[in-house]
Design an enzyme around this catalytic site. Sequence first.
Site, PDB file in Angstrom:
ATOM      1  N   GLY A 246     -12.392   0.278   2.121  1.00  0.00           N
ATOM      2  CA  GLY A 246     -10.998   0.697   2.061  1.00  0.00           C
ATOM      3  C   GLY A 246     -10.795   1.791   1.041  1.00  0.00           C
ATOM      4  O   GLY A 246      -9.829   1.783   0.280  1.00  0.00           O
TER       5      GLY A 246
ATOM      6  N   GLY B 173      -4.979   5.107  -1.601  1.00  0.00           N
ATOM      7  CA  GLY B 173      -4.505   4.079  -2.516  1.00  0.00           C
ATOM      8  C   GLY B 173      -5.479   3.738  -3.629  1.00  0.00           C
ATOM      9  O   GLY B 173      -6.117   4.604  -4.222  1.00  0.00           O
TER      10      GLY B 173
ATOM     11  N   TYR C 217      -0.929 -14.426   3.380  1.00  0.00           N
ATOM     12  CA  TYR C 217      -1.550 -13.433   2.498  1.00  0.00           C
ATOM     13  C   TYR C 217      -1.982 -14.081   1.181  1.00  0.00           C
ATOM     14  O   TYR C 217      -3.104 -13.867   0.706  1.00  0.00           O
ATOM     15  CB  TYR C 217      -0.565 -12.300   2.241  1.00  0.00           C
ATOM     16  CG  TYR C 217      -1.054 -11.267   1.255  1.00  0.00           C
ATOM     17  CD1 TYR C 217      -1.989 -10.309   1.636  1.00  0.00           C
ATOM     18  CD2 TYR C 217      -0.574 -11.243  -0.055  1.00  0.00           C
ATOM     19  CE1 TYR C 217      -2.444  -9.355   0.725  1.00  0.00           C
ATOM     20  CE2 TYR C 217      -1.020 -10.296  -0.966  1.00  0.00           C
ATOM     21  CZ  TYR C 217      -1.956  -9.353  -0.566  1.00  0.00           C
ATOM     22  OH  TYR C 217      -2.399  -8.417  -1.466  1.00  0.00           O
TER      23      TYR C 217
END
Length: 251
Positions: free
Chosen positions: A13, A17, A151
Amino acid sequence: MGKLDGKIALITGGSDGIGLATAIQFVIEGAYVFITGRRQEALDAAVEKIGSKNVTAIQADSSKLDQIDNVINIIEKQKGKLDIVFANAGGGTASPLDAITEEHYNLIFDLNVKGVLFTVQKALRILSNGGSIIINGSGHSIKGFPAFSVYAASKAAVRSFARCWSVDLKDRKIRVNVLSPGVTETPLAKKVAGDSEEAWQATVKMFTDIIPMGRIAQPDEIAKPAVFLASDDSSYITGIELFVDGGVTQI
């Protein structure tokens, strides 16, 4: 000399960000970095932003085991080893208890739990003894927020991974730690907030009202603690969850 000179790192990822900010800091500190992401155009933009020959981008979905295998094979072929794994890829959306679906559950657990588990497992065969594993966690692991139970459960799961893996890997002197950011200004956070500037500003206000430091984080404020956990500066630290959240979960 940088804190990570000569080290080889994988950041899942890593196209935007926190992952991208960490890749930038790792390269500044002397590491060669492999970043992964699902969107090739975002990876290309990340490589351009990093602006260094010391980065390779690999298109991969961290919830797909065959794609994780491909990432590890590429790293092995190009560099022969890994020293740092930052299992950063993850995400989640809100859903109140009475609206949770099997699809919602599978989506979050496949990426946040399954993806972390098999990224680390498959990296082990090329991970150097004395290496560092960092897992992206969340303050949701210890604090309840409405509509984020799935989550939160996924982040509590990876916190348990770190405890157990620290023991599993102690003979190889591989350290395993969790880095748990607070609300951070990233494209993913804005998307979760509602994908509009109005929704994002409402989210920022909600959290700044409860964060002791009175503001949300910027990605490089998470990336620099990641450098600490990846480097020898944290050589006597394993099994911890480091909260970088302006104090919201601690005060």
